[in-house]
Design a protein around this motif. Structure first.
Motif, PDB file in Angstrom:
ATOM      1  N   TYR A  38      24.846  79.746  57.870  1.00 24.61           N
ATOM      2  CA  TYR A  38      24.927  78.383  57.355  1.00 24.61           C
ATOM      3  C   TYR A  38      26.238  78.229  56.610  1.00 24.61           C
ATOM      4  N   CYS A  39      26.698  76.993  56.511  1.00 23.86           N
ATOM      5  CA  CYS A  39      27.934  76.714  55.792  1.00 23.86           C
ATOM      6  C   CYS A  39      27.724  75.488  54.911  1.00 23.86           C
ATOM      7  N   THR A  40      28.193  75.592  53.666  1.00 26.60           N
ATOM      8  CA  THR A  40      28.149  74.456  52.742  1.00 26.60           C
ATOM      9  C   THR A  40      29.508  74.303  52.080  1.00 26.60           C
ATOM     10  N   ALA A  41      29.669  73.199  51.383  1.00 26.40           N
ATOM     11  CA  ALA A  41      30.812  73.070  50.483  1.00 26.40           C
ATOM     12  C   ALA A  41      30.767  74.281  49.558  1.00 26.40           C
ATOM     13  N   GLY A  42      31.927  74.770  49.160  1.00 30.07           N
ATOM     14  CA  GLY A  42      31.973  76.018  48.423  1.00 30.07           C
ATOM     15  C   GLY A  42      31.798  75.928  46.929  1.00 30.07           C
ATOM     16  N   LEU A  43      31.834  74.703  46.395  1.00 31.38           N
ATOM     17  CA  LEU A  43      31.756  74.543  44.949  1.00 31.38           C
ATOM     18  C   LEU A  43      30.461  73.871  44.528  1.00 31.38           C
ATOM     19  N   CYS A  44      29.899  74.337  43.435  1.00 33.31           N
ATOM     20  CA  CYS A  44      28.691  73.733  42.878  1.00 33.31           C
ATOM     21  C   CYS A  44      28.964  72.264  42.550  1.00 33.31           C
ATOM     22  N   THR A  45      27.999  71.424  42.819  1.00 36.54           N
ATOM     23  CA  THR A  45      28.160  69.988  42.554  1.00 36.54           C
ATOM     24  C   THR A  45      28.032  69.657  41.068  1.00 36.54           C
ATOM     25  N   HIS A  46      27.496  70.576  40.287  1.00 35.19           N
ATOM     26  CA  HIS A  46      27.369  70.341  38.843  1.00 35.19           C
ATOM     27  C   HIS A  46      28.699  70.595  38.139  1.00 35.19           C
ATOM     28  N   GLU A  47      29.312  71.716  38.458  1.00 33.83           N
ATOM     29  CA  GLU A  47      30.597  72.080  37.891  1.00 33.83           C
ATOM     30  C   GLU A  47      31.291  72.909  38.967  1.00 33.83           C
ATOM     31  N   ALA A  48      32.541  72.727  39.165  1.00 35.51           N
ATOM     32  CA  ALA A  48      33.261  73.304  40.315  1.00 35.51           C
ATOM     33  C   ALA A  48      33.379  74.827  40.237  1.00 35.51           C
ATOM     34  N   ILE A  49      32.259  75.512  40.438  1.00 31.94           N
ATOM     35  CA  ILE A  49      32.195  76.973  40.423  1.00 31.94           C
ATOM     36  C   ILE A  49      31.915  77.438  41.852  1.00 31.94           C
ATOM     37  N   HIS A  50      32.559  78.518  42.278  1.00 34.80           N
ATOM     38  CA  HIS A  50      32.381  79.020  43.638  1.00 34.80           C
ATOM     39  C   HIS A  50      30.977  79.581  43.851  1.00 34.80           C
ATOM     40  N   LEU A  51      30.259  78.982  44.774  1.00 31.27           N
ATOM     41  CA  LEU A  51      28.887  79.398  45.042  1.00 31.27           C
ATOM     42  C   LEU A  51      28.799  80.752  45.727  1.00 31.27           C
ATOM     43  N   ALA A  52      29.833  81.152  46.444  1.00 31.46           N
ATOM     44  CA  ALA A  52      29.805  82.460  47.113  1.00 31.46           C
ATOM     45  C   ALA A  52      29.691  83.600  46.105  1.00 31.46           C
ATOM     46  N   ASP A  53      29.987  83.332  44.824  1.00 27.31           N
ATOM     47  CA  ASP A  53      29.842  84.337  43.774  1.00 27.31           C
ATOM     48  C   ASP A  53      28.428  84.353  43.191  1.00 27.31           C
ATOM     49  N   GLY A  54      27.572  83.457  43.662  1.00 32.59           N
ATOM     50  CA  GLY A  54      26.224  83.337  43.121  1.00 32.59           C
ATOM     51  C   GLY A  54      25.234  84.272  43.781  1.00 32.59           C
ATOM     52  N   LEU A  55      24.030  84.270  43.250  1.00 30.21           N
ATOM     53  CA  LEU A  55      22.933  85.085  43.766  1.00 30.21           C
ATOM     54  C   LEU A  55      22.311  84.384  44.969  1.00 30.21           C
ATOM     55  N   VAL A  56      22.220  85.094  46.095  1.00 28.79           N
ATOM     56  CA  VAL A  56      21.592  84.558  47.306  1.00 28.79           C
ATOM     57  C   VAL A  56      20.292  85.311  47.535  1.00 28.79           C
ATOM     58  N   MET A  57      19.196  84.565  47.595  1.00 30.86           N
ATOM     59  CA  MET A  57      17.881  85.142  47.890  1.00 30.86           C
ATOM     60  C   MET A  57      17.162  84.208  48.834  1.00 30.86           C
ATOM     61  N   ASP A  58      16.577  84.786  49.874  1.00 36.48           N
ATOM     62  CA  ASP A  58      15.932  83.999  50.917  1.00 36.48           C
ATOM     63  C   ASP A  58      16.944  82.967  51.423  1.00 36.48           C
ATOM     64  N   PHE A  59      16.620  81.690  51.315  1.00 34.31           N
ATOM     65  CA  PHE A  59      17.509  80.629  51.792  1.00 34.31           C
ATOM     66  C   PHE A  59      18.043  79.786  50.634  1.00 34.31           C
TER      67      PHE A  59
END
Length: 103
Positions: A38-59
């Motif tokens: 899957y592909c999404t915009a890379g920045l959180c919509t709340h504050e422009a933080i890179h989501l690829a650095d976040g915790l991924v669990m399930d979907f």
């Protein structure tokens, strides 16, 4: 729609994400627990933080700064402080290459 090879499937851990920059934009590419991509915009919509650095669990991906959560299949914001959905882009695997459709 323009399809672009973003990475190899093996570049992404199962239930993981990587950052992909193209042009002046940044994206996050996810590998689900079933090896779907899957592909999404890379920045959180709340504050422009890179989501690829976040915790991924399930979907789901959790923003690393304020713990907002998104369903990366649909872009839906699931937990505050994130309240605006992510933009999503088609993604597929062809011969081991992860391709995303941008534009």
């Amino acid at each position: 729609m323009t399809w672009i090879i973003a990475c190899k499937l093996d570049d992404i851990e199962q239930e993981g994400a990587i950052r992909f920059d193209h042009g002046s934009r940044t994206y996050a590419i996810y590998r689900g627990p079933d090896d779907s991509v899957y592909c999404t915009a890379g920045l959180c919509t709340h504050e422009a933080i890179h989501l690829a650095d976040g915790l991924v669990m399930d979907f789901e991906v959790e923003c690393p700064k304020h713990s907002g959560v998104f369903d990366y299949r649909t872009g839906e914001a699931l937990r505050l402080p994130a309240c605006e959905n992510l933009k999503t882009y088609p993604a597929e695997v062809i011969d081991g290459d992860v391709r995303v459709a941008l534009g």
